[in-house]
Design a protein around this motif. Structure first.
Motif, short mmCIF file in Angstrom:
data_model
loop_
_atom_site.label_atom_id
_atom_site.label_comp_id
_atom_site.label_asym_id
_atom_site.label_seq_id
_atom_site.Cartn_x
_atom_site.Cartn_y
_atom_site.Cartn_z
N LEU A 1 0.82 -1.21 0.00
CA LEU A 1 0.00 0.00 0.00
C LEU A 1 0.86 1.26 0.00
O LEU A 1 0.57 2.22 -0.71
CB LEU A 1 -0.94 0.01 1.21
CG LEU A 1 -2.07 -1.00 1.19
CD1 LEU A 1 -2.86 -0.92 2.48
CD2 LEU A 1 -2.96 -0.80 0.00
N ILE B 1 2.39 1.69 -3.55
CA ILE B 1 1.40 2.18 -4.51
C ILE B 1 1.12 3.66 -4.27
O ILE B 1 1.02 4.45 -5.22
CB ILE B 1 0.11 1.34 -4.41
CG1 ILE B 1 0.36 -0.07 -4.93
CG2 ILE B 1 -1.03 2.00 -5.19
CD1 ILE B 1 -0.76 -1.04 -4.63
N GLY B 2 1.01 4.05 -3.00
CA GLY B 2 0.76 5.45 -2.68
C GLY B 2 1.89 6.36 -3.13
O GLY B 2 1.66 7.44 -3.68
N LEU C 1 -5.42 7.16 -4.98
CA LEU C 1 -4.35 6.18 -4.79
C LEU C 1 -3.24 6.74 -3.90
O LEU C 1 -2.62 5.99 -3.13
CB LEU C 1 -3.76 5.75 -6.13
CG LEU C 1 -4.53 4.70 -6.92
CD1 LEU C 1 -3.83 4.44 -8.24
CD2 LEU C 1 -4.69 3.42 -6.14
N MET D 1 -3.58 8.47 -1.37
CA MET D 1 -3.98 8.36 0.04
C MET D 1 -3.65 7.00 0.63
O MET D 1 -3.78 6.79 1.84
CB MET D 1 -5.47 8.65 0.18
CG MET D 1 -5.79 10.10 -0.11
SD MET D 1 -7.48 10.66 0.18
CE MET D 1 -8.49 9.27 0.14
N LEU D 2 -3.18 6.07 -0.19
CA LEU D 2 -2.78 4.76 0.33
C LEU D 2 -1.42 4.81 1.02
O LEU D 2 -1.11 3.93 1.83
CB LEU D 2 -2.74 3.73 -0.80
CG LEU D 2 -4.08 3.35 -1.41
CD1 LEU D 2 -3.86 2.36 -2.55
CD2 LEU D 2 -5.00 2.76 -0.37
N ALA D 3 -0.60 5.82 0.72
CA ALA D 3 0.71 5.92 1.34
C ALA D 3 0.62 6.07 2.86
O ALA D 3 1.28 5.32 3.59
CB ALA D 3 1.53 7.06 0.72
N VAL E 1 -1.87 5.22 4.73
CA VAL E 1 -2.51 4.00 5.25
C VAL E 1 -1.47 2.90 5.39
O VAL E 1 -1.42 2.20 6.41
CB VAL E 1 -3.67 3.56 4.33
CG1 VAL E 1 -4.21 2.20 4.74
CG2 VAL E 1 -4.77 4.60 4.33
N GLY E 2 -0.63 2.74 4.38
CA GLY E 2 0.45 1.75 4.45
C GLY E 2 1.44 2.06 5.55
O GLY E 2 1.92 1.16 6.25
#
Length: 75
Positions: free
Chosen positions: A23, A26-27, A52, A54-56, A58-59
């Motif tokens: 994640l 991808i972010g 996408l 915003m996944l950084a 989260v990861g």
């Protein structure tokens, strides 16, 4: 039948780290694409790139959870 050694089973926490790294990666790629898109083309990045990106975080948060969960308590 021969008994071949089996690889050790993966713990669920190892899976959490893999998800966190995926994640985050991808972010970060989405953030890079947001900055590169206006340079390459004369258009603004799409909304999907911002989502996408915003996944950084989260990861990153999942990686912190993994570190805290897998850490050993000192005695």
């Amino acid at each position: 039948m021969t008994n071949s050694p089996q690889p050790p089973a993966r713990r669920s926490s190892d899976r959490l780290l893999q998800v966190a790294v995926a994640l985050f990666g991808i972010g970060i790629l989405a953030v890079v694409a947001i900055f590169v898109t206006p340079i390459i083309s004369d258009t603004e990045p799409g909304l999907w790139l911002y989502l996408l990106a915003m996944l950084a975080p989260v990861g990153f948060l999942l990686a912190i959870v993994f570190a805290l969960w897998s850490g050993r308590r000192a005695r």
